[in-house]
Motif scaffolding. Structure first.
Motif, PDB file in Angstrom:
ATOM      1  N   LEU A  15      38.160  26.728  53.125  1.00 53.32           N
ATOM      2  CA  LEU A  15      37.321  27.185  52.024  1.00 53.32           C
ATOM      3  C   LEU A  15      37.586  28.653  51.693  1.00 53.32           C
ATOM      4  N   LEU A  16      38.029  29.415  52.706  1.00 52.50           N
ATOM      5  CA  LEU A  16      38.250  30.835  52.504  1.00 52.50           C
ATOM      6  C   LEU A  16      39.485  31.060  51.642  1.00 52.50           C
ATOM      7  N   GLY A  17      39.530  32.256  51.059  1.00 52.86           N
ATOM      8  CA  GLY A  17      40.705  32.602  50.277  1.00 52.86           C
ATOM      9  C   GLY A  17      40.365  32.838  48.824  1.00 52.86           C
ATOM     10  N   ALA A  18      41.288  32.410  47.962  1.00 52.97           N
ATOM     11  CA  ALA A  18      41.123  32.657  46.534  1.00 52.97           C
ATOM     12  C   ALA A  18      39.878  31.966  45.990  1.00 52.97           C
ATOM     13  N   GLU A  19      39.413  32.463  44.864  1.00 47.30           N
ATOM     14  CA  GLU A  19      38.221  31.921  44.202  1.00 47.30           C
ATOM     15  C   GLU A  19      38.450  30.472  43.777  1.00 47.30           C
ATOM     16  N   TRP A  20      37.421  29.673  43.930  1.00 47.29           N
ATOM     17  CA  TRP A  20      37.426  28.291  43.446  1.00 47.29           C
ATOM     18  C   TRP A  20      36.807  28.269  42.049  1.00 47.29           C
ATOM     19  N   ARG A  21      37.564  27.798  41.059  1.00 42.99           N
ATOM     20  CA  ARG A  21      37.059  27.684  39.687  1.00 42.99           C
ATOM     21  C   ARG A  21      36.465  26.294  39.477  1.00 42.99           C
ATOM     22  N   LEU A  63      33.188  29.857  42.753  1.00 42.65           N
ATOM     23  CA  LEU A  63      32.673  30.065  44.101  1.00 42.65           C
ATOM     24  C   LEU A  63      33.733  30.776  44.917  1.00 42.65           C
ATOM     25  N   LYS A  64      33.313  31.749  45.694  1.00 45.81           N
ATOM     26  CA  LYS A  64      34.227  32.404  46.632  1.00 45.81           C
ATOM     27  C   LYS A  64      33.546  32.477  47.986  1.00 45.81           C
ATOM     28  N   PHE A  65      34.144  31.788  48.966  1.00 48.30           N
ATOM     29  CA  PHE A  65      33.608  31.745  50.318  1.00 48.30           C
ATOM     30  C   PHE A  65      34.237  32.873  51.133  1.00 48.30           C
ATOM     31  N   LEU A  66      33.421  33.717  51.720  1.00 42.59           N
ATOM     32  CA  LEU A  66      33.897  34.865  52.488  1.00 42.59           C
ATOM     33  C   LEU A  66      33.824  34.577  53.979  1.00 42.59           C
ATOM     34  N   ALA A  67      34.670  35.270  54.742  1.00 43.85           N
ATOM     35  CA  ALA A  67      34.812  34.981  56.170  1.00 43.85           C
ATOM     36  C   ALA A  67      33.536  35.245  56.957  1.00 43.85           C
ATOM     37  N   ASP A  68      32.668  36.126  56.465  1.00 39.14           N
ATOM     38  CA  ASP A  68      31.449  36.469  57.206  1.00 39.14           C
ATOM     39  C   ASP A  68      30.265  35.561  56.864  1.00 39.14           C
ATOM     40  N   GLY A  69      30.520  34.447  56.147  1.00 42.20           N
ATOM     41  CA  GLY A  69      29.448  33.518  55.815  1.00 42.20           C
ATOM     42  C   GLY A  69      28.761  33.797  54.502  1.00 42.20           C
ATOM     43  N   ARG A  70      29.222  34.813  53.779  1.00 45.74           N
ATOM     44  CA  ARG A  70      28.633  35.089  52.480  1.00 45.74           C
ATOM     45  C   ARG A  70      29.334  34.258  51.403  1.00 45.74           C
ATOM     46  N   LEU A  71      28.588  34.001  50.343  1.00 43.59           N
ATOM     47  CA  LEU A  71      29.093  33.248  49.203  1.00 43.59           C
ATOM     48  C   LEU A  71      28.900  34.107  47.956  1.00 43.59           C
ATOM     49  N   ALA A  72      29.941  34.187  47.123  1.00 46.14           N
ATOM     50  CA  ALA A  72      29.845  34.928  45.870  1.00 46.14           C
ATOM     51  C   ALA A  72      30.407  34.055  44.761  1.00 46.14           C
ATOM     52  N   ASN A 104      25.774  34.641  34.939  1.00 44.75           N
ATOM     53  CA  ASN A 104      25.413  35.663  35.915  1.00 44.75           C
ATOM     54  C   ASN A 104      26.224  35.537  37.198  1.00 44.75           C
ATOM     55  N   ARG A 105      26.419  36.691  37.833  1.00 47.26           N
ATOM     56  CA  ARG A 105      27.015  36.713  39.160  1.00 47.26           C
ATOM     57  C   ARG A 105      25.975  36.271  40.179  1.00 47.26           C
ATOM     58  N   MET A 106      26.409  35.526  41.182  1.00 46.45           N
ATOM     59  CA  MET A 106      25.487  35.045  42.195  1.00 46.45           C
ATOM     60  C   MET A 106      25.954  35.462  43.581  1.00 46.45           C
ATOM     61  N   ILE A 107      25.014  35.572  44.482  1.00 47.39           N
ATOM     62  CA  ILE A 107      25.317  35.846  45.877  1.00 47.39           C
ATOM     63  C   ILE A 107      24.533  34.859  46.726  1.00 47.39           C
ATOM     64  N   GLY A 108      25.075  34.526  47.887  1.00 47.95           N
ATOM     65  CA  GLY A 108      24.400  33.582  48.757  1.00 47.95           C
ATOM     66  C   GLY A 108      25.022  33.564  50.127  1.00 47.95           C
ATOM     67  N   ASN A 109      24.711  32.529  50.877  1.00 46.81           N
ATOM     68  CA  ASN A 109      25.248  32.341  52.217  1.00 46.81           C
ATOM     69  C   ASN A 109      25.585  30.871  52.405  1.00 46.81           C
ATOM     70  N   TYR A 110      26.464  30.593  53.352  1.00 49.02           N
ATOM     71  CA  TYR A 110      26.822  29.206  53.625  1.00 49.02           C
ATOM     72  C   TYR A 110      27.132  29.044  55.106  1.00 49.02           C
ATOM     73  N   GLU A 111      27.025  27.808  55.586  1.00 51.74           N
ATOM     74  CA  GLU A 111      27.431  27.453  56.948  1.00 51.74           C
ATOM     75  C   GLU A 111      28.148  26.117  56.880  1.00 51.74           C
ATOM     76  N   THR A 112      29.228  25.986  57.651  1.00 55.20           N
ATOM     77  CA  THR A 112      29.968  24.723  57.686  1.00 55.20           C
ATOM     78  C   THR A 112      30.070  24.213  59.113  1.00 55.20           C
ATOM     79  N   ASP A 113      30.202  22.885  59.225  1.00 55.10           N
ATOM     80  CA  ASP A 113      30.362  22.270  60.538  1.00 55.10           C
ATOM     81  C   ASP A 113      30.962  20.885  60.346  1.00 55.10           C
TER      82      ASP A 113
END
Length: 545
Positions: free
Chosen positions: A439-445, A462-471, A477-486
């Protein structure tokens, strides 16, 4: 006289000189500066001393010591890294990278990444993947805290600073050079645009043919040298003075021609617009804001002007930080340090047709723009490059940065491209094929929301960041959030977004998207590379890179 000429030419070799070397050269191991004994002892033995005035101080094998010691040999100006504590780069080493194989350009056999290290006379190489160090290796004069000459990668820094000023709205890329720097009114630069200088499509009567004793490069070298001028010398005494003497040879914009004087002319433009040197501007806008471990520096001429075409020096890790900043389109942590438009303009490159006229056989299909080299491959890779093997390689598709410092016996990169360019791509492919965090890496359009598609020209991402943040962008509007995967499951929380209003249809799309995200439970990346997020009621969000 010869000693002086070689000392001058060595300064320009930092920018792009290609001096021929004999076929019978020492191996990387045999030419290691520690093994050779250069500058060891207090004082070193006479036959192991290297001085700036020596005719061979930047010739192989001495250059393998010199690339890490310019500050001891000539005047420099610092690029302050600020008082903020360095920001550690996460380390997650991948031993399998050493075994990655590739076929050198024009070759039939294979080579491993490990074998390429010595084949390219590498002093240090580092690979970042998803912002983490997955490979790091040093040799020769280099270690994690040592500063190394970046050579012509310096030009790309100058181009980046210019793009920042353009994005800021204070530099007009269509302006004529003489309108910004009137001192250039009688030179070939006068009627060139800023963009033509940035893309090196200027028509200059300037030769960097080092085999020609009458080539303009020698006057340029004398002008930029910090050494005292010889008796009777009446030529230019600084980079600024020399640039005013360059004459025209053709029509600007017709063809790409790699000439170092363009970078120093651009450095003058940057300094004039910003009212500070490229060294101070780089410190203020970037170096103090990316957690750089060490202060960097530029070599300077006799009046202290930074060599914007080839005088920058930094540590390997700090160059990797710069590469990561490029990869994230100017964002560092929570801060937007560089305008995204500046990075996008660089990554877009110049005109491949104009570039092709220059005849770079190993760079077929490439282009050059903003003083960066653009591969135009399917990964969107681009690079800063310098003589003797210096490289900062950005691969957006793989979310990968490679930075290499080297001291190859041959200055021209045509000597190491065959064992470098395919190696970079092989490592990118390896990391992508074995990525535990895809999921990490370039932005998902986003291309579909619950079977309704997306409105044409709207931006949902959507852009998934290595520290668990989502942008990302929700549409308006720009959005910010968090995610967890398993193991194929995912939970998403979106605590905030900006509050801009837009037309009703777009707002409806945004509301649907934001309502669905917290209900997402699973994800997969299908055979076509599409990311499919599945909600608890079976609705889907589909996105691609």
């Amino acid at each position: 006289m010869m000693a002086r000429a070689m000392a001058l030419s060595a300064g320009l070799a930092l920018a792009g000189a290609a001096f021929a070397q004999g076929d019978d050269v020492l191996s990387a191991e045999a030419s290691d500066p520690v093994t050779m004994g250069w500058m060891q002892g207090f004082p070193p033995p006479d036959d192991k001393v290297i001085r700036f005035t020596d005719d061979d101080y930047f010739a192989f094998p001495k250059l393998r010591w010199t690339v890490c010691h310019f500050r001891e040999l000539m005047p420099t100006v610092a690029v302050d890294n600020g008082s903020v504590s360095e920001r550690d780069i996460p380390v997650d080493l991948d031993p399998s990278i050493d075994g990655v194989t590739f076929t050198p350009l024009g070759g039939t056999g294979t080579m491993t990444w490990d074998e390429a290290f010595d084949a390219n006379y590498t002093d240090g190489i580092l690979v970042l993947h998803h912002g983490r160090i997955v490979h790091e290796r040093y040799a020769g004069c280099l270690d994690p805290t040592t500063l190394h000459g970046a050579m012509s990668m310096t030009k790309s820094l100058t181009g980046l600073l210019a793009e920042i000023l353009i994005a800021d709205g204070v530099l007009d890329e269509t302006a004529l050079m003489a309108d910004i720097v009137p001192e250039l009114k009688d030179s070939a630069f006068a009627d060139a645009t800023v963009r033509q200088v940035m893309n090196m499509t200027t028509a200059l009567d300037y030769s960097e043919d080092y085999s020609d004793p009458d080539a303009e490069v020698w006057t340029y070298a004398e002008a930029g040298s910090p050494l005292p001028k010889p008796e009777g010398y009446d030529g230019p005494r600084s980079y600024f003075e020399y640039l005013q003497t360059v004459e025209n040879d053709g029509i600007h914009g017709d063809a790409f021609a790699y000439k170092t004087v363009n970078a120093d002319a651009l450095g003058w433009i940057v300094a004039r617009i910003a009212d500070q040197s490229v060294a101070d501007l780089l410190s203020e806008r970037i170096w103090t804001r990316i957690g750089a471990e060490r202060e960097a520096y530029y070599t300077v001429d006799s009046i202290g002007t930074p060599f914007a075409g080839g005088g920058f020096n930094a540590t390997l890790r700090d160059m990797a930080r710069l590469g990561q900043l490029m990869l994230t389109e100017g964002r560092w942590g929570e801060q937007q340090i560089v305008p995204p438009a500046a990075i996008r303009r660089i990554a877009g490159g110049g005109d491949p047709k104009i570039f092709a006229k220059a005849g770079y056989d190993t760079l077929d299909g490439w282009s050059y723009g903003s003083m960066w080299w653009i591969s135009n491959d399917d990964h969107g890779a681009y690079a800063a490059r310098g003589v003797h093997g210096q490289t900062l390689w950005i691969d957006p598709a793989a979310d990968m940065v490679i930075v290499r410092f080297a001291s190859n016996p041959v200055a021209a990169n045509t000597a190491n491209d065959p064992t470098s360019l395919p190696a970079y791509r092989a490592v990118a492919d390896h990391l992508m094929a074995n990525d535990p965090t895809p999921l990490l890496g370039a932005e998902w359009r986003v291309e579909d929301i619950a079977g309704r598609g997306v409105i044409d020209s709207s931006h949902v991402s959507l852009k998934f960041l290595a520290d668990g943040r989502l942008a990302g962008s929700a549409t308006c509007n720009r959005m910010i959030g968090n995610y967890e995967t398993d193991d194929g499951t995912i939970t998403i929380a979106v605590p905030g977004a900006t509050m801009m209003a837009c037309p009703e249809a777009l707002m409806n799309q945004e509301r649907l998207f934001l309502d669905l995200l917290p209900t997402v439970q699973g994800y997969e990346i299908d055979d076509t590379g599409a990311l499919i997020l599945t909600t608890e009621d079976g609705s889907t969000i589909t996105a691609r890179r």
